[in-house]
Design a protein around this motif. Structure first.
Motif, PDB file in Angstrom:
ATOM      1  N   ILE A  59       0.843  -1.192   0.000  1.00 41.95           N
ATOM      2  CA  ILE A  59       0.000   0.000   0.000  1.00 41.95           C
ATOM      3  C   ILE A  59       0.876   1.239   0.000  1.00 41.95           C
ATOM      4  CG2 ILE A  59      -1.742   1.306   1.310  1.00 41.95           C
ATOM      5  CD1 ILE A  59      -2.524  -1.414   2.596  1.00 41.95           C
ATOM      6  N   ILE A  60       0.472   2.256  -0.763  1.00 46.63           N
ATOM      7  CA  ILE A  60       1.111   3.563  -0.673  1.00 46.63           C
ATOM      8  C   ILE A  60       0.020   4.618  -0.637  1.00 46.63           C
ATOM      9  CG2 ILE A  60       1.398   3.862  -3.173  1.00 46.63           C
ATOM     10  CD1 ILE A  60       4.135   5.254  -2.414  1.00 46.63           C
ATOM     11  N   SER A  61       0.251   5.648   0.166  1.00 42.99           N
ATOM     12  CA  SER A  61      -0.735   6.716   0.314  1.00 42.99           C
ATOM     13  C   SER A  61      -0.007   8.021   0.600  1.00 42.99           C
ATOM     14  CB  SER A  61      -1.704   6.383   1.452  1.00 42.99           C
ATOM     15  OG  SER A  61      -2.602   7.451   1.678  1.00 42.99           O
ATOM     16  N   HIS A  62      -0.427   9.096  -0.070  1.00 40.28           N
ATOM     17  CA  HIS A  62       0.127  10.427   0.200  1.00 40.28           C
ATOM     18  C   HIS A  62      -0.866  11.475  -0.280  1.00 40.28           C
ATOM     19  CE1 HIS A  62       1.332  10.674  -4.051  1.00 40.28           C
ATOM     20  NE2 HIS A  62       1.860   9.468  -3.911  1.00 40.28           N
ATOM     21  N   ASP A  63      -0.458  12.714  -0.313  1.00 37.70           N
ATOM     22  CA  ASP A  63      -1.375  13.823  -0.588  1.00 37.70           C
ATOM     23  C   ASP A  63      -2.139  13.684  -1.895  1.00 37.70           C
ATOM     24  OD1 ASP A  63      -1.269  15.328   1.642  1.00 37.70           O
ATOM     25  OD2 ASP A  63       0.000  16.915   0.851  1.00 37.70           O
ATOM     26  N   THR A  64      -1.476  13.174  -2.917  1.00 33.88           N
ATOM     27  CA  THR A  64      -2.073  13.229  -4.250  1.00 33.88           C
ATOM     28  C   THR A  64      -2.473  11.873  -4.823  1.00 33.88           C
ATOM     29  OG1 THR A  64       0.130  13.155  -5.274  1.00 33.88           O
ATOM     30  CG2 THR A  64      -0.804  15.330  -4.794  1.00 33.88           C
ATOM     31  N   ASP A  65      -2.192  10.777  -4.099  1.00 29.07           N
ATOM     32  CA  ASP A  65      -2.511   9.475  -4.682  1.00 29.07           C
ATOM     33  C   ASP A  65      -2.503   8.407  -3.589  1.00 29.07           C
ATOM     34  OD1 ASP A  65      -3.189   7.654  -6.597  1.00 29.07           O
ATOM     35  OD2 ASP A  65      -1.178   7.476  -7.455  1.00 29.07           O
ATOM     36  N   GLN A  66      -3.137   7.294  -3.898  1.00 21.42           N
ATOM     37  CA  GLN A  66      -3.035   6.100  -3.059  1.00 21.42           C
ATOM     38  C   GLN A  66      -3.310   4.885  -3.926  1.00 21.42           C
ATOM     39  OE1 GLN A  66      -5.872   6.511   0.111  1.00 21.42           O
ATOM     40  NE2 GLN A  66      -7.645   6.153  -1.205  1.00 21.42           N
ATOM     41  N   GLY A  67      -2.724   3.765  -3.545  1.00 16.90           N
ATOM     42  CA  GLY A  67      -2.920   2.556  -4.338  1.00 16.90           C
ATOM     43  C   GLY A  67      -2.542   1.330  -3.540  1.00 16.90           C
ATOM     44  N   GLY A  68      -2.963   0.162  -4.035  1.00 12.51           N
ATOM     45  CA  GLY A  68      -2.648  -1.092  -3.382  1.00 12.51           C
ATOM     46  C   GLY A  68      -2.398  -2.189  -4.397  1.00 12.51           C
ATOM     47  N   TRP A  69      -1.465  -3.085  -4.088  1.00 16.32           N
ATOM     48  CA  TRP A  69      -1.087  -4.172  -4.976  1.00 16.32           C
ATOM     49  C   TRP A  69      -1.072  -5.471  -4.190  1.00 16.32           C
ATOM     50  CZ3 TRP A  69       1.195   0.532  -4.458  1.00 16.32           C
ATOM     51  CH2 TRP A  69       1.222   1.363  -5.575  1.00 16.32           C
ATOM     52  N   PRO A  70      -1.992  -6.401  -4.443  1.00 13.11           N
ATOM     53  CA  PRO A  70      -1.973  -7.695  -3.746  1.00 13.11           C
ATOM     54  C   PRO A  70      -0.888  -8.597  -4.312  1.00 13.11           C
ATOM     55  CG  PRO A  70      -3.783  -7.616  -5.321  1.00 13.11           C
ATOM     56  CD  PRO A  70      -3.156  -6.256  -5.336  1.00 13.11           C
ATOM     57  N   GLY A  71      -0.422  -9.517  -3.476  1.00 13.52           N
ATOM     58  CA  GLY A  71       0.590 -10.477  -3.915  1.00 13.52           C
ATOM     59  C   GLY A  71       1.980 -10.108  -3.442  1.00 13.52           C
TER      60      GLY A  71
END
Length: 303
Positions: A59-71
């Motif tokens: 997982i990554i999260s910050h002011d302008t974006d966030q996302g997640g990658w399983p595996g």
């Protein structure tokens, strides 16, 4: 319920596990690139990233974006995330935390072990002092040796920006279940030796000049940057409560547990001037300030 020598499950979404946290303090965000360039390869060298575990979510999260990658975490994703962390951290004003996290599913507790988290505090104005937090939890057989090895090598290589390190037990909340914060609130005044878990690292900004609490092993750079300056030579001291870590269960009247509680209490008194004492922090959205203030002063209740 204890499911392993060093692993507990308290509720469906809450566990207790061996954990390491290291706090780095920086004069401003202009230093963050150098920190990541030193820290990420060190963590890779000492096997902190779960590259081969398919039961992971990155997982990554910050002011302008966030996302997640399983595996499983791949080298390509690792490099992508490190560069994303650098870019996000260069922002002079950050209204939310910059967080990179790899959560690993733990079948013994039916919860997640928050495998590794690297986060940077928010900034409300340019050139504000900031904090980078490294948090690692593990259910390995050699958990304490593994975490000690990471801690000692990170501090040795990055002592100029090191502030404190905490090694011992910590609550592990399920990052995808909000009820776990309530479960931690219900348990934190029973298991006195277990540190709180800040899933999204929202409390980072408090730690640039204060400890949160003592733990089994507490390592501290006693330089006061407001008095001695940011370029002062580090003075690093280490403290240990006893030969073994403990959850310090207040309901356990066995002699070894009562001895551990007394050792943690003595350590908290010794380092009391460094520990954050505030009536203003609500640890999570469902905690009021009085709950956190009582937890922070919990050793004063032990007679």
């Amino acid at each position: 319920m204890q499911v392993k020598e060093t692993l507990w499950t308290l509720e469906k979404e809450l566990s207790i596990a061996p954990s390491l946290e290291i706090i780095f303090r920086l004069k401003s965000n202009t230093q963050t690139d150098g920190i990541y360039d030193a820290l990420f390869p060190l963590l890779h060298e000492f096997d902190a990233f779960p590259f081969s575990d398919e039961k992971c979510i990155t997982i990554i999260s910050h002011d302008t974006d966030q996302g997640g990658w399983p595996g499983a975490l791949s080298m390509e994703l690792w490099l992508t995330v490190m560069n994303e962390m650098k870019a996000a951290s260069r922002r002079k004003i950050r209204k939310k935390q910059t967080v990179f996290k790899v959560c690993r599913e733990e079948t013994l507790t039916q919860n997640y072990i928050d495998g590794i988290s690297v986060s940077l505090s928010q900034n409300t104005f340019p050139d504000q002092a900031c904090v980078i937090s490294l948090q690692i939890s593990t259910s390995r057989e050699n958990a304490w040796q593994h975490l000690q090895r990471i801690r000692d090598n990170v501090i040795a290589s990055m002592d100029e920006c090191f502030f404190w390190a905490s090694l011992g037990y910590k609550f592990v909340m399920n990052p995808f279940a909000r009820i776990s914060a309530d479960q931690m609130k219900a348990s934190c005044m029973r298991y006195l030796g277990v540190d709180l878990h800040d899933v999204v690292c929202i409390q980072n900004g408090w730690w640039w000049n204060k400890l949160r609490t003592v733990n089994w092993q507490t390592t501290l750079n006693t330089v006061d940057v407001t008095r001695d300056g940011w370029d002062a030579t580090p003075h690093i001291v280490s403290y240990q409560t006893g030969y073994y870590p403990s959850v310090c269960d207040r309901n356990n009247v066995h002699l070894d547990n009562l001895t551990a509680i007394n050792e943690y209490k003595i350590m908290a008194e010794k380092l009391s001037s460094w520990i954050l004492n505030t009536d203003e922090m609500g640890w999570s959205e469902k905690w009021n300030a009085e709950i956190y203030a009582r937890w922070a002063r919990r050793w004063d209740e032990v007679k």
